[in-house]
Design a protein around this motif. Structure first.
Motif, mmCIF file in Angstrom:
data_model
loop_
_atom_site.group_PDB
_atom_site.id
_atom_site.type_symbol
_atom_site.label_atom_id
_atom_site.label_comp_id
_atom_site.label_asym_id
_atom_site.label_seq_id
_atom_site.Cartn_x
_atom_site.Cartn_y
_atom_site.Cartn_z
ATOM 1 N N VAL A 6 0.846 -1.242 0.020
ATOM 2 C CA VAL A 6 -0.095 -0.116 0.005
ATOM 3 C C VAL A 6 0.848 1.264 0.017
ATOM 4 O O VAL A 6 1.450 1.659 0.798
ATOM 5 C CB VAL A 6 -0.961 0.181 1.186
ATOM 6 N N GLU A 7 0.821 2.049 -1.085
ATOM 7 C CA GLU A 7 1.894 3.120 -1.355
ATOM 8 C C GLU A 7 1.248 4.096 -2.180
ATOM 9 O O GLU A 7 0.834 3.981 -3.367
ATOM 10 C CB GLU A 7 3.221 2.430 -1.753
ATOM 11 N N ASP A 8 0.914 5.221 -1.977
ATOM 12 C CA ASP A 8 0.260 6.166 -2.474
ATOM 13 C C ASP A 8 1.192 7.098 -3.533
ATOM 14 O O ASP A 8 0.649 7.714 -4.535
ATOM 15 C CB ASP A 8 -0.534 7.348 -1.655
ATOM 16 N N GLU A 9 2.226 6.906 -3.243
ATOM 17 C CA GLU A 9 3.278 7.632 -4.264
ATOM 18 C C GLU A 9 3.647 6.887 -5.481
ATOM 19 O O GLU A 9 4.219 5.694 -5.333
ATOM 20 C CB GLU A 9 4.735 7.945 -3.583
ATOM 21 N N LEU A 50 3.081 -1.276 4.435
ATOM 22 C CA LEU A 50 2.219 -0.017 4.273
ATOM 23 C C LEU A 50 3.070 1.074 4.466
ATOM 24 O O LEU A 50 4.103 1.191 5.432
ATOM 25 C CB LEU A 50 1.344 -0.375 5.657
ATOM 26 N N ASP A 51 2.755 1.939 3.658
ATOM 27 C CA ASP A 51 3.483 3.243 3.501
ATOM 28 C C ASP A 51 2.621 3.960 4.985
ATOM 29 O O ASP A 51 1.218 3.767 5.175
ATOM 30 C CB ASP A 51 3.118 4.120 2.655
ATOM 31 N N VAL A 52 3.127 4.871 5.725
ATOM 32 C CA VAL A 52 2.414 5.369 6.942
ATOM 33 C C VAL A 52 1.477 6.499 6.358
ATOM 34 O O VAL A 52 0.585 6.351 6.917
ATOM 35 C CB VAL A 52 3.443 5.859 7.876
ATOM 36 N N MET A 53 1.965 7.535 5.555
ATOM 37 C CA MET A 53 1.010 8.537 5.281
ATOM 38 C C MET A 53 0.358 8.096 3.773
ATOM 39 O O MET A 53 1.203 7.800 2.830
ATOM 40 C CB MET A 53 2.088 9.840 4.960
ATOM 41 N N LEU A 54 -0.787 8.062 4.112
ATOM 42 C CA LEU A 54 -1.469 7.478 2.943
ATOM 43 C C LEU A 54 -3.028 8.355 2.912
ATOM 44 O O LEU A 54 -3.554 8.737 3.940
ATOM 45 C CB LEU A 54 -2.028 6.097 3.153
HETATM 46 CA CA CA Z 1 2.858 8.365 1.452
#
Ligand code: CA
Length: 227
Positions: A6-9, A50-54
């Motif tokens: 899970v990574e938004d970048e 998991l990325d933290v900032m999502l």
């Molecule tokens: Ca992020």
């Protein structure tokens, strides 16, 4: 082995997915916390990264929901933050590891393998055997009759799937989705080609053939019980 990422970048998500896929893992990539949580709860993964900032739901909240739902796969956090507080918070929430960005891909891969080794204690078998053929998941090694066999990562994933479900005829559509992460397209002969290459390495030099084609149905690996 299936990994949830899970990574938004976008760049870093694609890069990590590609690297892990090339290392032989089957990776599902979610771009936000809500999608990631949905996948974590509806699919089965051996590991979540998991990325933290999502957007939607941050990594902490996703992990909390995963654990509350009783899913106990190992979880690794990725974060740009370097605060000790974050690390402590992650570990208190039940994260198994914590990697600070930027990191070398080789570092991630080493930690992924360590976590999978640890996490495999209860649920996952580490070695599979069919007749004199052995596949060792953790050491990424295949041996037949004492001879080491070198496989590409796709060939390894294909053999792993067959051996995990030995004796079971696996349809080509299932193989396509599990090993190539694609929907079955009848125009492609990618599976036939891969099976042929795998046979050349695993079966050709041996009298007893283990990989069988079941016409119109798919492929199966099994010891020849007729002999
Ligand atoms: Ca992020």
């Amino acid at each position: 082995m299936r990994i949830l990422l899970v990574e938004d970048e976008p760049k870093s998500g694609d890069y990590l997915k590609q690297g892990l896929t090339e290392a032989g893992f089957n990776v599902d990539l979610a771009r936000d916390g809500v999608d990631g949580l949905h996948l974590a709860l509806t699919e089965n993964y051996e590991l979540a990264i998991l990325d933290v900032m999502l957007p939607g739901k941050d990594g902490w909240a996703v992990l909390g929901d995963i654990r509350r739902a009783g899913k106990d796969m190992p979880v690794m956090f990725l974060t740009a933050r370097d605060a000790v507080d974050d690390r402590v918070k992650g570990l208190e929430l039940g994260a198994d590891d914590y990697l600070v960005k930027p990191f070398a891909f080789s570092e991630l891969l080493a930690r992924v393998r360590t976590l999978l080794r640890r996490g495999s204690k209860s649920s996952t078998t580490e070695t599979f055997q069919v007749a004199d053929l052995e596949l060792d998941l953790l050491r990424r090694r295949v041996v037949r009759a004492g001879h080491r066999i070198d496989l590409t990562s796709k060939e390894f994933a294909l053999l792993e799937l067959l051996m995990r479900r030995q004796g079971e005829v696996l349809p080509r559509s299932l193989i396509a989705s599990q090993v190539w992460d694609m929907n079955f397209d009848s125009d492609t002969n990618v599976i036939e080609v891969a099976i042929r290459r795998l046979r050349a390495k695993v079966d050709d030099a041996f009298e007893c053939k283990l990989i069988r084609t079941v016409r119109g149905m798919g492929y199966v690996i099994e010891a020849d019980t007729a002999l």
